[in-house]
Design a protein around this motif. Structure first.
Motif, PDB file in Angstrom:
ATOM      1  N   LEU A 173       0.743  -1.305   0.221  1.00 30.51           N
ATOM      2  CA  LEU A 173       0.099   0.049  -0.346  1.00 30.51           C
ATOM      3  C   LEU A 173       0.917   0.987   0.187  1.00 30.51           C
ATOM      4  CD1 LEU A 173      -3.222   1.235  -0.186  1.00 30.51           C
ATOM      5  CD2 LEU A 173      -2.360   0.411   2.493  1.00 30.51           C
ATOM      6  N   PRO A 174       2.467   1.431   0.710  1.00 34.85           N
ATOM      7  CA  PRO A 174       2.337   2.983   0.968  1.00 34.85           C
ATOM      8  C   PRO A 174       3.696   3.456  -0.364  1.00 34.85           C
ATOM      9  CG  PRO A 174       3.510   1.178   2.652  1.00 34.85           C
ATOM     10  CD  PRO A 174       2.379   0.429   1.591  1.00 34.85           C
ATOM     11  N   ILE A 175       3.835   2.094  -1.349  1.00 43.56           N
ATOM     12  CA  ILE A 175       4.586   2.336  -2.740  1.00 43.56           C
ATOM     13  C   ILE A 175       3.249   2.549  -3.715  1.00 43.56           C
ATOM     14  CG2 ILE A 175       4.709  -0.189  -3.035  1.00 43.56           C
ATOM     15  CD1 ILE A 175       7.411   2.853  -4.475  1.00 43.56           C
ATOM     16  N   ALA A 176       2.073   1.666  -3.817  1.00 42.56           N
ATOM     17  CA  ALA A 176       1.320   2.058  -4.496  1.00 42.56           C
ATOM     18  C   ALA A 176       0.745   3.763  -4.629  1.00 42.56           C
ATOM     19  CB  ALA A 176       0.098   0.987  -4.209  1.00 42.56           C
ATOM     20  N   VAL A 177       0.611   4.026  -3.203  1.00 47.78           N
ATOM     21  CA  VAL A 177       0.215   4.896  -2.883  1.00 47.78           C
ATOM     22  C   VAL A 177       0.777   6.439  -3.212  1.00 47.78           C
ATOM     23  CG1 VAL A 177      -0.574   7.179  -1.415  1.00 47.78           C
ATOM     24  CG2 VAL A 177      -1.684   4.350  -1.321  1.00 47.78           C
ATOM     25  N   TRP A 178       2.249   6.042  -3.239  1.00 45.22           N
ATOM     26  CA  TRP A 178       3.093   7.105  -3.504  1.00 45.22           C
ATOM     27  C   TRP A 178       3.270   7.222  -5.541  1.00 45.22           C
ATOM     28  CZ3 TRP A 178       7.279   9.321  -0.822  1.00 45.22           C
ATOM     29  CH2 TRP A 178       8.057  10.360  -1.533  1.00 45.22           C
ATOM     30  N   MET A 179       3.111   6.238  -5.817  1.00 48.06           N
ATOM     31  CA  MET A 179       3.296   6.114  -7.386  1.00 48.06           C
ATOM     32  C   MET A 179       1.860   6.540  -7.813  1.00 48.06           C
ATOM     33  SD  MET A 179       4.741   2.059  -8.661  1.00 48.06           S
ATOM     34  CE  MET A 179       4.757   2.498 -10.129  1.00 48.06           C
ATOM     35  N   MET A 180       1.100   6.129  -7.602  1.00 48.47           N
ATOM     36  CA  MET A 180      -0.803   6.695  -7.900  1.00 48.47           C
ATOM     37  C   MET A 180      -0.332   8.104  -7.546  1.00 48.47           C
ATOM     38  SD  MET A 180      -1.922   4.390  -9.479  1.00 48.47           S
ATOM     39  CE  MET A 180      -3.354   5.217  -9.655  1.00 48.47           C
TER      40      MET A 180
END
Length: 297
Positions: A173-180
């Motif tokens: 979830l953290p890396i996905a929020v950062w990318m999105m």
């Protein structure tokens, strides 16, 4: 009055007769292209060698130096699929597929609204929020393994695929929020204002307006989350047994303390890698678009 002669970069693009000169490709571009090919070859050669070794017998795979032109055989693949041994890799592959796909879907459902709030809506100190999200990835997994194991033991979730789904969701979830967030920051505000004036709510705006625009970013994020979940070993090795065993855990069972196992391991590694390779090949266009979105203004 005498004519003014061309100076600077313009003169360099014309012949003495005044005709335009064909532009010359810079040497740096050619050198970078050669360097990119060399790096690509360095990454591909070990994979090709693994595939070739998987088609060798154990005796030929264990020779030093390795035999490049040894006879080809399907013995390693027969061992992986349990032909003659009784082993069954399909439950492990199904568990990996279930955990990876379900956790990726949950991550996207949570990451897109969060990234939308951080990129579109005015949020104070959004950089601190993103750093907090990313800082959770800095903790080594082994540091939190004992508390997670004790919690799973007390709650009766050991050897349960849903525990892995929750952990993979929290992990990605953290890396996905950062990318999105970086992808959604490129959405024109005027489009969102027009949707709001037409009476579209948040969910309708995300589904009908934002999602089609950032589809390459969603594809890139989902593929990375899928790869991270599919390749995860430490949590699956510690928290699962036989019911929720994943493909990487099943693969480690081919490494034994006695006998030859190199060809079997190469065959198993190639089969386990196929879903990721197929997903990456199918989404390569969207992946490139997503990873390069916003790189050039």
């Amino acid at each position: 009055m005498s004519s003014v002669t061309d100076v600077g970069p313009v003169a360099a693009t014309r012949t003495p007769e005044g005709e335009p000169r064909a532009p010359r490709k810079p040497r740096s571009g050619a050198l970078l292209g050669v360097l990119a090919w060399l790096i690509g070859i360095l990454f591909v050669v070990p994979v090709l060698w693994m595939v070739l070794t998987s088609f060798h017998s154990e005796e030929d795979a264990a020779t030093n130096p390795p035999s490049l032109f040894a006879p080809l055989t399907l013995e390693g693949y027969r061992s992986f699929f349990g032909i003659g041994t009784g082993a069954n890799p399909w439950p492990s592959l199904a568990n990996s597929l279930t955990a990876s796909v379900v956790s990726t879907v949950i991550v996207l459902l949570l990451a897109i609204p969060a990234a939308y709030a951080l990129s579109i809506r005015p949020v104070r100190k959004w950089t601190d929020v993103l750093f907090f999200f990313l800082s959770t990835r800095m903790l080594p997994v082994v540091a939190g393994l004992l508390p997670i194991y004790l919690f799973a033991q007390v709650s009766g979730l050991l050897d349960n695929i849903w525990l892995l789904i929750v952990l993979y969701t929290a992990m990605n979830l953290p890396i996905a929020v950062w990318m999105m967030r970086s992808f959604l920051a490129e959405v024109p505000v005027e489009i969102l204002e027009a949707a709001s004036m037409d009476g579209a709510g948040l969910l309708l705006t995300l589904r009908r307006v934002v999602a089609p625009i950032v589809l390459p970013g969603i594809a890139a994020t989902s593929l990375i989350c899928f790869i991270f979940s599919w390749n995860e070993l430490l949590l699956a090795r510690t928290l699962t047994g036989t019911v929720a065993q994943t493909a990487p855990v099943y693969l480690t069972g081919f490494v034994t303390s006695q006998g030859l196992f190199l060809a079997q391991v190469c065959a198993a590694a190639f089969v386990v890698s196929l879903p990721v390779l197929i997903a990456g090949f199918a989404a390569q266009d969207k992946l490139v678009q997503g990873l390069s979105l916003g790189a050039v203004k």
